[in-house]
Design a protein around this motif. Structure first.
Motif, PDB file in Angstrom:
ATOM      1  N   ASP A 136       2.074   8.306   7.162  1.00  8.69           N
ATOM      2  CA  ASP A 136       0.692   8.061   7.141  1.00  8.69           C
ATOM      3  C   ASP A 136       0.305   6.557   6.321  1.00  8.69           C
ATOM      4  OD1 ASP A 136       0.593  10.308   8.826  1.00  8.69           O
ATOM      5  OD2 ASP A 136       0.950  11.915   6.766  1.00  8.69           O
ATOM      6  N   THR A 137       1.075   6.348   6.080  1.00 10.34           N
ATOM      7  CA  THR A 137       1.059   4.759   5.418  1.00 10.34           C
ATOM      8  C   THR A 137       0.249   3.943   5.573  1.00 10.34           C
ATOM      9  OG1 THR A 137       2.461   5.432   3.694  1.00 10.34           O
ATOM     10  CG2 THR A 137       1.465   3.306   3.260  1.00 10.34           C
ATOM     11  N   LEU A 190      -3.982   3.772   6.042  1.00 13.16           N
ATOM     12  CA  LEU A 190      -3.916   3.157   5.318  1.00 13.16           C
ATOM     13  C   LEU A 190      -4.298   2.010   5.353  1.00 13.16           C
ATOM     14  CD1 LEU A 190      -3.034   5.555   2.521  1.00 13.16           C
ATOM     15  CD2 LEU A 190      -5.048   5.630   3.057  1.00 13.16           C
ATOM     16  N   ALA A 220       1.789  -1.690   5.102  1.00 10.52           N
ATOM     17  CA  ALA A 220       2.065  -0.420   3.688  1.00 10.52           C
ATOM     18  C   ALA A 220       3.705  -0.442   3.753  1.00 10.52           C
ATOM     19  CB  ALA A 220       1.765   0.174   5.240  1.00 10.52           C
ATOM     20  N   CYS A 221       3.588   0.129   3.313  1.00 10.91           N
ATOM     21  CA  CYS A 221       4.654   0.370   1.890  1.00 10.91           C
ATOM     22  C   CYS A 221       5.717   1.439   3.535  1.00 10.91           C
ATOM     23  CB  CYS A 221       5.195   1.225   1.664  1.00 10.91           C
ATOM     24  SG  CYS A 221       6.458   1.990   0.687  1.00 10.91           S
ATOM     25  N   THR A 242       0.803  -1.142  -0.222  1.00 10.85           N
ATOM     26  CA  THR A 242      -0.169  -0.254   0.047  1.00 10.85           C
ATOM     27  C   THR A 242       0.663   1.241   0.207  1.00 10.85           C
ATOM     28  OG1 THR A 242      -1.780  -0.467   0.908  1.00 10.85           O
ATOM     29  CG2 THR A 242      -1.857   1.622   1.210  1.00 10.85           C
ATOM     30  N   THR A 243       0.172   2.250  -1.111  1.00 11.12           N
ATOM     31  CA  THR A 243       1.192   3.611  -0.496  1.00 11.12           C
ATOM     32  C   THR A 243       0.306   4.812  -0.442  1.00 11.12           C
ATOM     33  OG1 THR A 243       0.901   3.664  -3.238  1.00 11.12           O
ATOM     34  CG2 THR A 243       2.954   2.334  -2.987  1.00 11.12           C
ATOM     35  N   ASN A 244       1.286   5.668  -0.327  1.00 16.49           N
ATOM     36  CA  ASN A 244       0.232   6.765  -0.463  1.00 16.49           C
ATOM     37  C   ASN A 244      -0.599   7.620  -2.241  1.00 16.49           C
ATOM     38  OD1 ASN A 244       0.288   7.175   1.846  1.00 16.49           O
ATOM     39  ND2 ASN A 244       2.426   8.904   1.710  1.00 16.49           N
ATOM     40  N   VAL A 297      -7.354   1.076  -2.435  1.00 12.44           N
ATOM     41  CA  VAL A 297      -6.016   1.393  -2.075  1.00 12.44           C
ATOM     42  C   VAL A 297      -4.952   2.097  -2.850  1.00 12.44           C
ATOM     43  CG1 VAL A 297      -6.497   0.981   0.471  1.00 12.44           C
ATOM     44  CG2 VAL A 297      -4.948   0.456  -0.179  1.00 12.44           C
ATOM     45  N   GLY A 328       1.406   8.248  -4.319  1.00 16.45           N
ATOM     46  CA  GLY A 328       2.574   9.826  -4.863  1.00 16.45           C
ATOM     47  C   GLY A 328       2.441   8.944  -5.495  1.00 16.45           C
ATOM     48  N   CYS A 345       5.981   7.073   0.170  1.00 19.41           N
ATOM     49  CA  CYS A 345       5.468   5.978   1.364  1.00 19.41           C
ATOM     50  C   CYS A 345       5.350   7.144   2.432  1.00 19.41           C
ATOM     51  CB  CYS A 345       6.487   4.730   1.334  1.00 19.41           C
ATOM     52  SG  CYS A 345       6.949   3.809  -0.126  1.00 19.41           S
ATOM     53  N   SER A 346       5.047   6.964   3.228  1.00 22.70           N
ATOM     54  CA  SER A 346       5.019   8.660   4.422  1.00 22.70           C
ATOM     55  C   SER A 346       4.551   7.820   6.160  1.00 22.70           C
ATOM     56  CB  SER A 346       4.710   9.582   4.184  1.00 22.70           C
ATOM     57  OG  SER A 346       3.422   9.126   4.312  1.00 22.70           O
TER      58      SER A 346
END
Length: 259
Positions: free
Chosen positions: A165-166, A169, A236-237, A150-152, A179, A154, A162-163
């Motif tokens: 906050d990922t 999600l 998540a990434c 899962t990525t943002n 997602v 972006g 990736c951040s």
């Protein structure tokens, strides 16, 4: 979600480089991007590698690569391990058609408890692991390039993939809400093939045959973040790394024995 499970020999293999026939020569390369590792690292990352090693295994036609900062034991170092399967087939494809772009992921059989094994008729032949045993001790995390993360959503024009906050999600297990996702690739321009060596002696090969060169773009995650039952978004990434390496295989004992 915190779960402990055995990743098995497949992962252990890409985190360990052993033997007496690996190269210890210098090379050139880069590994940089964004990392988000709990209790360790958040933001830009640059490995600045200066140690390049390779260990062929003629039994299963594989090549294990280690790109690392410093030549210490992996237990005390930061670096990446890359396991390449079907080396002879890859070399022949490069010779016939030029550079080969390959997907990067864990074997389909390596999954957490409760997650079904999904048959894959065309599994990835390359596995990629990041270890931060120096920077993140005592956490000593290991992150792996997975089939899908899962990525943002972006990218170059839409911010980082990736951040921190990922995880929000990806943490909605059971949800069917779509997602953004991403995958990992590596492109080999040259690969060393131990089967070419006359009498098993790599010294019989010319420089081009001993050259190992590739570029990569990988998204890293923790396989333990996979939703139970496989229901929900991919893990998540936790890192987006790009880079390259170029060095020659040379037979000889390592700079120090690796366990």
């Amino acid at each position: 979600m915190k779960r402990v499970f055995a990743l098995g020999a497949a992962i252990a293999g890409i985190m360990l480089l052993a033997g007496e026939s690996c190269t210890v020569g210098t090379g050139v390369g880069s590994v940089s991007g964004d990392l988000y590792v709990t209790n360790c690292w958040s933001g830009k990352f640059d490995l600045q590698p200066d140690f390049f090693a390779a260990e062929p295994n003629a039994t299963d036609d594989s090549l294990l690569l280690r790109i690392q900062r410093g030549s210490d034991y992996t237990n005390f170092s930061d670096g990446v391990s890359i396991l390449v399967m079907h080396v002879t087939e890859l070399r022949e494809a490069i010779e016939a058609n030029g550079p080969q772009a390959l997907s990067v992921s864990l074997p389909p059989s390596v999954v957490p408890p409760g997650v079904p094994i999904t048959p894959n008729p065309n599994p990835s032949s390359v596995q990629f692991a990041l270890y931060l045993q120096q920077t993140c001790r005592p956490e000593t995390p290991g992150l792996y390039a997975l089939d899908t993360v899962t990525t943002n959503g972006g990218g170059e024009d839409g911010g980082p993939l990736c951040s921190a906050d990922t995880a929000a999600l990806a943490g909605q297990c059971g949800s069917t809400t779509p997602v953004p996702t991403g995958t990992s690739t590596i492109t080999f321009q040259h690969i060393f093939d131990a089967t070419l060596a006359d009498g098993g002696d790599p010294g019989s090969l010319n420089a081009d045959q001993r050259l190992i060169q590739a570029t990569f773009d990988v998204l890293l995650a923790d396989p333990r973040d996979e939703c139970s039952g496989g229901l929900g978004p991919p893990p998540a990434c936790r890192g987006h790394l790009t880079g390259s390496f170029r060095f020659y295989f040379e037979r000889g004992k390592p700079a120090q024995p690796f366990p």
